[in-house]
Structures are given as structure tokens and as C-alpha cells.
Design an enzyme around this catalytic site. Structure first.
Site, PDB file in Angstrom:
ATOM      1  N   HIS A 327       0.850  -1.186   0.000  1.00  0.00           N
ATOM      2  CA  HIS A 327       0.000   0.000   0.000  1.00  0.00           C
ATOM      3  C   HIS A 327       0.894   1.247   0.000  1.00  0.00           C
ATOM      4  CE1 HIS A 327      -3.908   1.961   0.702  1.00  0.00           C
ATOM      5  NE2 HIS A 327      -3.137   2.896   1.189  1.00  0.00           N
ATOM      6  N   ALA A 328       0.725   2.113  -0.990  1.00  0.00           N
ATOM      7  CA  ALA A 328       1.631   3.252  -1.177  1.00  0.00           C
ATOM      8  C   ALA A 328       1.618   4.196   0.024  1.00  0.00           C
ATOM      9  CB  ALA A 328       1.228   4.027  -2.436  1.00  0.00           C
ATOM     10  N   HIS A 357      -0.198  12.099  -5.391  1.00  0.00           N
ATOM     11  CA  HIS A 357      -0.713  12.150  -4.018  1.00  0.00           C
ATOM     12  C   HIS A 357       0.429  12.006  -3.019  1.00  0.00           C
ATOM     13  CE1 HIS A 357      -3.597  11.557  -0.721  1.00  0.00           C
ATOM     14  NE2 HIS A 357      -2.637  10.782  -0.254  1.00  0.00           N
ATOM     15  N   GLU A 358       1.277  10.985  -3.251  1.00  0.00           N
ATOM     16  CA  GLU A 358       2.385  10.738  -2.305  1.00  0.00           C
ATOM     17  C   GLU A 358       3.419  11.861  -2.378  1.00  0.00           C
ATOM     18  OE1 GLU A 358       0.256   7.496  -1.246  1.00  0.00           O
ATOM     19  OE2 GLU A 358       1.790   8.631  -0.219  1.00  0.00           O
ATOM     20  N   HIS A 361       2.642  14.718  -0.202  1.00  0.00           N
ATOM     21  CA  HIS A 361       3.081  14.575   1.196  1.00  0.00           C
ATOM     22  C   HIS A 361       4.553  14.962   1.319  1.00  0.00           C
ATOM     23  CE1 HIS A 361      -0.538  12.776   2.740  1.00  0.00           C
ATOM     24  NE2 HIS A 361      -0.469  11.724   1.962  1.00  0.00           N
ATOM     25  N   GLU A 385      -3.510  15.524   3.035  1.00  0.00           N
ATOM     26  CA  GLU A 385      -4.019  14.634   1.980  1.00  0.00           C
ATOM     27  C   GLU A 385      -4.368  15.403   0.712  1.00  0.00           C
ATOM     28  OE1 GLU A 385      -3.187  11.674   4.482  1.00  0.00           O
ATOM     29  OE2 GLU A 385      -3.509  11.704   2.330  1.00  0.00           O
ATOM     30  N   HIS A 488      -6.559   0.959   5.962  1.00  0.00           N
ATOM     31  CA  HIS A 488      -6.420   1.923   7.044  1.00  0.00           C
ATOM     32  C   HIS A 488      -6.943   1.418   8.378  1.00  0.00           C
ATOM     33  CE1 HIS A 488      -5.911   4.039   3.347  1.00  0.00           C
ATOM     34  NE2 HIS A 488      -5.468   5.102   3.966  1.00  0.00           N
ATOM     35  N   TYR A 498      -9.391  12.107   4.480  1.00  0.00           N
ATOM     36  CA  TYR A 498      -9.579  12.029   3.037  1.00  0.00           C
ATOM     37  C   TYR A 498     -10.894  12.687   2.625  1.00  0.00           C
ATOM     38  CZ  TYR A 498      -5.774   8.689   3.528  1.00  0.00           C
ATOM     39  OH  TYR A 498      -4.564   8.095   3.841  1.00  0.00           O
TER      40      TYR A 498
HETATM   41  C1  LIG Z   1      -2.494   5.534  -1.271  1.00  0.00           C
HETATM   42  C2  LIG Z   1      -2.662   6.355  -0.023  1.00  0.00           C
HETATM   43  N1  LIG Z   1      -1.708   5.922   0.997  1.00  0.00           N
HETATM   44  C3  LIG Z   1      -1.731   6.669   2.281  1.00  0.00           C
HETATM   45  C4  LIG Z   1      -1.589   8.173   2.004  1.00  0.00           C
HETATM   46  O1  LIG Z   1      -0.731   8.566   1.190  1.00  0.00           O
HETATM   47  O2  LIG Z   1      -2.394   8.923   2.572  1.00  0.00           O
HETATM   48  C5  LIG Z   1      -0.614   6.135   3.204  1.00  0.00           C
HETATM   49  C6  LIG Z   1      -1.133   4.937   3.984  1.00  0.00           C
HETATM   50  C7  LIG Z   1      -1.821   5.531   5.169  1.00  0.00           C
HETATM   51  C8  LIG Z   1      -1.173   6.893   5.416  1.00  0.00           C
HETATM   52  N2  LIG Z   1      -0.280   7.089   4.257  1.00  0.00           N
HETATM   53  C9  LIG Z   1       0.795   7.925   4.192  1.00  0.00           C
HETATM   54  O3  LIG Z   1       1.534   7.931   3.230  1.00  0.00           O
HETATM   55  C10 LIG Z   1       1.081   8.896   5.324  1.00  0.00           C
HETATM   56  N3  LIG Z   1       2.408   8.630   5.850  1.00  0.00           N
HETATM   57  C11 LIG Z   1       1.028  10.325   4.783  1.00  0.00           C
HETATM   58  C12 LIG Z   1       1.179  11.336   5.920  1.00  0.00           C
HETATM   59  O4  LIG Z   1       0.238  11.375   6.758  1.00  0.00           O
HETATM   60  O5  LIG Z   1       2.179  12.049   5.977  1.00  0.00           O
HETATM   61  C13 LIG Z   1      -4.097   6.181   0.483  1.00  0.00           C
HETATM   62  O6  LIG Z   1      -4.326   5.347   1.327  1.00  0.00           O
HETATM   63  N4  LIG Z   1      -5.102   6.896  -0.071  1.00  0.00           N
HETATM   64  C14 LIG Z   1      -4.975   7.921  -1.096  1.00  0.00           C
HETATM   65  C15 LIG Z   1      -6.404   8.275  -1.489  1.00  0.00           C
HETATM   66  C16 LIG Z   1      -7.336   7.670  -0.493  1.00  0.00           C
HETATM   67  C17 LIG Z   1      -6.518   6.661   0.319  1.00  0.00           C
HETATM   68  C18 LIG Z   1      -6.938   5.227  -0.021  1.00  0.00           C
HETATM   69  O7  LIG Z   1      -6.277   4.633  -0.912  1.00  0.00           O
HETATM   70  O8  LIG Z   1      -7.925   4.738   0.582  1.00  0.00           O
HETATM   71 ZN   LIG Z   2      -2.115  10.649   1.692  1.00  0.00          ZN
END
Ligand SMILES: C[C@H](N[C@H](C(=O)O)[C@@H]1CCCN1C(=O)[C@@H](N)CC(=O)O)C(=O)N1CCC[C@H]1C(=O)O
Ligand SMILES: [Zn+2]
Length: 598
Positions: A327-328, A357-358, A361, A385, A488, A498
Site C-alpha cells: 500500500h503506497a 498524491h504521495e 506529502h 491529503e 487503514h 480524506y
Molecule cells: C495511497 C494512499 N496511501 C496513504 C496516504 O498517502 O495517505 C498512506 C497509507 C496511510 C497513510 N499514508 C501515508 O503515506 C502517510 N504517511 C502520509 C502522511 O500522513 O504524511 C491512500 O491510502 N489513499 C490515497 C487516497 C485515499 C486513500 C486510499 O487509498 O484509501
Molecule cells: Zn495521503
């Protein structure tokens, strides 16, 4: 005399606070670096050894947090007389989180969260033909491209059983420990702690409910139109035009975004496509090229390029020799230079958007890297986000994709515009109820309103009421745990951020478009290479969480509130079109046959 004594006492307290917070940031940078690196090593190499190493580092960072937190409570019981910066930092340092737990509880908490993440990241589904499919990339691709009702149903059922069921009991134990820590910090439960980050005096839930009420009519129109198209594709055995839509037909394992079934709903065929995937593949794009394309957009606005450490340490593609968390995600190592993305990149438009998106961040991390450690966060989590998605709104325009050679030509006509707006709505409007419901479910679990016996029932009720989605197969409330099959929840990442992002990103986009001098419909705006747009965003990013988010919102948009007006303006041509289409089709938006099953 008394006034003088008070004045000098206040001056002493302020100077003590400055010294205390300076020491905290110096020490915290090293502790956070070590625990981030251990977490990175675990997620890019899932093993018992790396889990233990990560948990050992977490015990150390918890001891650090506890030591400074207790010192802050002892030395600064009343922060109200301090300058804003020291007040906000010390109030944040006083919150211990899981560092409140004793060693046995903390070890159990860490084993539970590490274990749930491993279960999710290694779960597979064995198809009837014997194929063993993982989530990323196998099941993701199947859910996106298969149009076989029963194959989709089998994959959907298999994933929810493989990823959700095994962690149902663990999740209950996790909730108990998480609440124990939050109560020790003075919160009613972990849900209240998470909502406190938005500094809205308990009004966050009422606010997001009000925002949803404004947007629900548009969602319901989109839902009705898509339901009609799925009816034409799959027939009346599987689609009821007055009922929720089966959850496995929307192109995504969680039905959270519907862009992958755009081909089933395209209003006007024969127009230039909206999907850059074919061009990316025919031009031999690889992950590196996709990342470089994204970086170039940020730099074109006058924002920072990625650091050398970023290019050296990022995980761009899935390794073949070990298990990883695919998971990215984006990572800040708190040393001002080491920032990373971890992603199992596939060459397609969906992953190009995720990369933006990434990168959003990472850009935020870089812009606030000189803030004290307690302020190295988003103005609120929703802002973090929204950064990358805001730029992606510009990148996704046919005009921009054409400019970077990913779309052959652009038609400037109403039909092509409707095609584009519908493809955007399939990701942005479709997402809204999903973005709302994850934490609606979780807040009710943390508060105790939803005990384990009702985990599945509450989830299904929210899926039906908010999303108008129904599971393709019966659920068993004593064994099924569908929430556990969404990253999540086992990864314990809050989700309302989100929903907030999908509203405010249109406010940021509108504001940056205005700054760039854009004229004409909002959805046509491409602020690529606009230094004015970049400067507007940067002024907000560099604040980090040093000010309440309302201040940052005012910086970038000139108003302090979250508002759906920008989103509604962006989609306004589509809103009218959908209403007209649903009328022509004789479809009533909404779902009243709540008990119908496919
Ligand atoms: C693909 C994206 N991965 C998250 C994100 O990038 O938010 C990852 C995993 C959980 C937190 N995270 C982080 O990278 C944090 N370290 C960033 C930060 O808080 O600094 C994601 O989960 N998304 C994108 C759209 C909706 C949601 C989904 O796919 O349901
Ligand atoms: Zn994010």
C-alpha cells in the site's frame, strides 16, 4: 510590585519554555528518525526479526515521549500565559498517546498492530482455477478490468475473508488498548483524540455531516446514472434500479472510487479519451519516469525538487524476493533531507495520480522541515491529503496530458467536457461517502456504541445508507469483519482526513487557478508552470501545523472555512447533465429497496 513580580515570573516561564521546546526538538529528531527507519525496514521487509526491531524502537520512542510529556506537565501545568508557539508545542508534547501504556500493554499493542498490518499485506485469494492472487497488483487489476460478474464476486468474497476475518478478534483487543491510552490523556476515547487534531471544539463531526448534506444530492445523481449503466451491462438479475449497487462491480475492491469502470459509463464515445494509460504504456513509461514527471510539475510551480536521499532510498516497485507492505505511502525521517515513498508502482494512470498524491506529502514535509518537530504536520490531516491531489486536478486535464504528450489531441466541445467531468466524478464524487463512513464506523467502535458483535452489521448499514452499496454475498456477523479488509483499519490510519481533503482540494485548486490568472470554467484550469500558483500553496505549506488550520486556510483561499462551493462549481455542468440523463432514463436517484439482494 506584584505586577512586576508576575511580569518577571512570566518572562522566566516563557524563556524556560523556549529552552524546553528547543531541547525537545533536538532530541525528538533523532528518536523519530530511528523509529521511522525501523518502521520502514519492517514495511519493506516483513519478518519476525524486523517486527521485533520495530517494536523495540517503538518502546524507546515511547519512553522518550513519556519522559518529555511528564516533564512538560510538571514544569508547565498552565501554558495559557506562554507565547503561541511554545504554548502549542508544549500542549502537543503533553499528549503521550500509546506512551501512556505500561510495557506489557505497549508490547501487546505493537504486536497487534504489526500483526494486523502483516496479515493485510500478505493475504491472498486462491481462484477456482488455482491461481493464487495477492492484492497488489493481482486483485487490484482483476477488480479494475474484469467484467465477469461471478469472477468479481469470487475475488471480492475471497479477499474480504482472507484479509478481514483473521483480525476480527485482534481488532477488539487493539481497541481496548488504544482507548486505554487515549483516556489516560484525558479523552473519552481514541475517536475523540483523533477528532481533536482539527481544533473544532467538538464540531468536526457536525461539520463533515453538513458538508456531506450539501454534496449528497450530486452523489445520488451519479449513483443513479452508474446504476443504470451497470443494469445495461449486467441485467436485472444483478441490478435493481431502485436498490443499492452490488459492491464488487465498481472497479475497486472497496467501491471507494469508480474510475476503472469509466468505459461502462462513458457518455459520448469517439471523443479523445481521458485515460493516459495507453500512451504511458506505448511510450515505455516506467516507475522512475512517472516519479520524474510528477516532480517536474512541482518544480514548475517553483516548489522544491526531491532530495538525493529521496531518489536513493525510495522503494519504487515491488521487490521480488520478500514480503512488503505494498500500500503506497510517504515517509518523513525528520532529519530535513531523508524523505521517501514506498510504492509497488504499476504503469497506469491510476498510479500516476497516486504518485502525485504521495509526492504531495513529500513536498509538505520539505516545506515545513525547518519547523520545530511538534509542528511538522499538516495544518490539519486533511490538508496533508489534499496537496498532491490539488496538483493532480491540474495534471488530469486533457489540456495538460496533451501538453506532456500523454493524450493525442484535445477536443474543445461540450461532449468531450462532459466525458472528462464524468471521469473525474467517478473518482472524486464517488469517494465522498466512503471517505465519511470509515471513521463513522471507527468512531462508533472506539466510543463503545458498536461492540464486536455489531462490527459487521454497523459497517453494512453505513455502506448501504451512505454509499448505496450492498455486499454481493450474505455477510455473517459472527465471523465476517469487512472493515479489516481496508488498509487503514489494520494499519490504524485515521480516514476522515480524506473526506476533508476531497472538499478542500477544490478550494486550493480554485485559489491556485485564480492566482495563475486562469480564465474560463474551473475544470479546464491547468496552472502548470505558474510561479504565482506555487507561491500561494507554498505560503500555506511552510506553516506546517504551527497555526490553527483556519489560519492556513485563510492564507491560501482568503476565507477560514471549509466550503463545498469550489467543488460544486467545478462539477456544475455535469450536475445538470446527470439530472437530465436520469430524468430521460426514468430513474429516481436514491435507493429505497433496502432489503434487495442480487
Ligand atoms: C495511497 C494512499 N496511501 C496513504 C496516504 O498517502 O495517505 C498512506 C497509507 C496511510 C497513510 N499514508 C501515508 O503515506 C502517510 N504517511 C502520509 C502522511 O500522513 O504524511 C491512500 O491510502 N489513499 C490515497 C487516497 C485515499 C486513500 C486510499 O487509498 O484509501
Ligand atoms: Zn495521503
Amino acid at each position: 510590585v506584584e505586577h512586576q513580580i508576575n511580569k518577571s515570573a512570566r518572562a522566566d516561564l516563557q524563556s524556560e519554555a523556549v529552552a524546553f521546546t528547543a531541547n525537545y526538538s533536538t532530541d525528538a529528531a533523532e528518536v523519530y528518525y530511528n523509529s521511522s527507519l525501523a518502521a520502514w525496514n519492517y514495511q519493506t521487509g516483513i519478518s519476525e526479526e524486523n517486527l521485533n526491531a520495530m517494536n523495540a524502537e517503538n518502546v524507546k520512542s515511547a519512553a522518550f515521549t513519556k519522559m518529555y510529556g511528564e516533564q512538560a506537565k510538571a514544569e508547565f501545568p498552565d501554558t495559557s500565559k506562554l507565547e503561541e508557539s511554545e504554548r502549542r508545542q508544549i500542549d502537543s508534547i503533553k499528549i503521550l498517546g500509546t506512551a501512556n501504556l505500561n510495557e506489557a500493554d505497549l508490547n501487546q499493542y505493537n504486536d497487534l498492530t504489526g500483526g494486523m498490518e502483516a496479515t493485510y499485506s500478505t493475504a491472498t485469494v486462491t481462484m477456482p482455477d488455482g491461481r493464487v492472487l495477492n492484492l497488489d497488483p493481482d486483485l487490484t487489476a482483476l477488480m479494475a478490468t474484469s467484467r465477469d460478474y461471478n469472477e468479481l464476486k469470487y475475488a471480492w468474497k475471497g479477499w474480504y475473508e482472507a484479509a478481514g476475518r483473521p483480525i476480527r478478534d485482534d481488532y477488539e483487543s487493539f481497541v481496548t488498548l488504544s482507548n486505554k491510552a487515549s483516556v489516560a490523556d484525558g479523552f473519552a476515547d481514541t475517536g475523540e483524540y483523533w477528532r481533536s487534531w482539527y481544533e473544532m471544539n467538538g464540531q468536526l463531526e457536525a461539520t463533515v455531516d453538513a458538508l456531506w448534506a450539501e454534496l449528497q444530492p450530486l452523489y445520488t445523481e451519479l449513483h443513479a446514472y452508474v446504476r443504470r449503466k451497470l443494469y445495461e451491462k449486467y441485467g436485472s438479475n444483478y441490478i435493481n434500479l431502485k436498490a443499492p449497487i452490488p459492491a464488487h462491480l465498481l472497479g475497486n475492491m472497496w467501491a471507494q472510487q469508480w474510475g476503472n469502470i469509466y468505459d461502462l459509463v462513458e457518455p459520448y464515445s469517439g471523443k479523445t479519451g481521458v485515460d493516459a494509460t495507453p500512451a504511458m504504456q506505448s511510450q515505455g513509461y516506467d516507475a522512475m519516469k512517472m516519479f520524474k514527471t510528477s516532480e517536474e510539475f512541482f518544480v514548475s510551480l517553483g516548489l522544491d525538487k526531491m532530495t538525493d536521499e529521496f531518489w536513493a532510498n525510495t522503494m519504487f516497485v515491488k521487490p521480488t524476493d520478500r514480503d512488503v507492505v505494498c500500500h503506497a505511502s510517504a515517509w518523513d525521517f525528520y532529519n530535513k533531507v531523508d524523505f521517501r515513498i514506498k510504492m509497488c508502482t504499476v504503469v497506469n494512470m491510476e498510479d500516476l495520480i497516486t504518485i502525485h498524491h504521495e509526492m504531495g506529502h513529500i513536498q509538505y514535509y520539505q516545506q515545513y522541515k525547518d519547523q520545530p518537530i511538534p509542528f511538522r504536520g499538516g495544518a490539519n490531516p486533511g490538508f496533508h491529503e489534499a496537496v498532491g491531489d490539488t496538483l493532480a486536478l491540474s495534471v488530469s486535464t486533457p489540456k495538460h496530458l496533451n501538453k506532456i504528450g500523454l493524450l493525442d489531441e484535445v477536443e474543445e466541445d461540450d461532449e468531450a467536457d462532459i466525458n472528462y467531468l464524468l471521469s473525474q466524478a467517478m473518482d472524486k464524487i464517488a469517494f465522498l461517502p466512503f471517505g465519511l463512513m470509515i471513521d463513522k464506523w471507527r468512531w462508533s467502535v472506539f466510543s463503545g456504541d458498536t461492540p464486536k458483535a455489531k462490527y459487521q452489521e454497523k459497517w453494512d448499514q453505513l455502506r448501504k445508507d451512505l454509499q448505496g452499496i450492498t455486499p454481493p454475498v450474505e455477510r455473517d456477523g459472527t465471523t465476517d469483519f469487512d472493515p479489516g479488509a481496508k488498509y487503514h483499519v489494520p494499519a490504524n490510519t485515521p480516514y476522515i482526513r480524506y473526506f476533508v481533503s476531497f472538499v478542500v482540494q477544490f478550494q486550493f485548486y480554485q485559489s491556485m487557478c485564480n492566482a495563475s490568472g486562469h480564465q474560463g470554467p474551473l475544470y479546464k484550469c491547468d496552472f502548470y508552470q505558474s510561479k504565482e500558483a506555487g507561491a500561494k500553496l507554498q505560503k500555506m505549506l511552510e506553516l506546517g501545523s504551527s497555526k490553527p488550520w483556519q489560519f492556513a486556510m485563510n492564507e491560501i483561499t482568503g476565507s477560514a472555512d471549509m466550503s463545498t462551493l469550489a467543488l460544486q462549481e467545478y462539477f456544475s455542468p455535469l450536475t445538470a447533465w446527470l439530472k437530465q440523463k436520469n430524468l430521460e432514463n426514468g430513474d429516481t436517484p436514491g435507493w429505497t429497496d433496502m432489503d434487495w439482494r442480487p
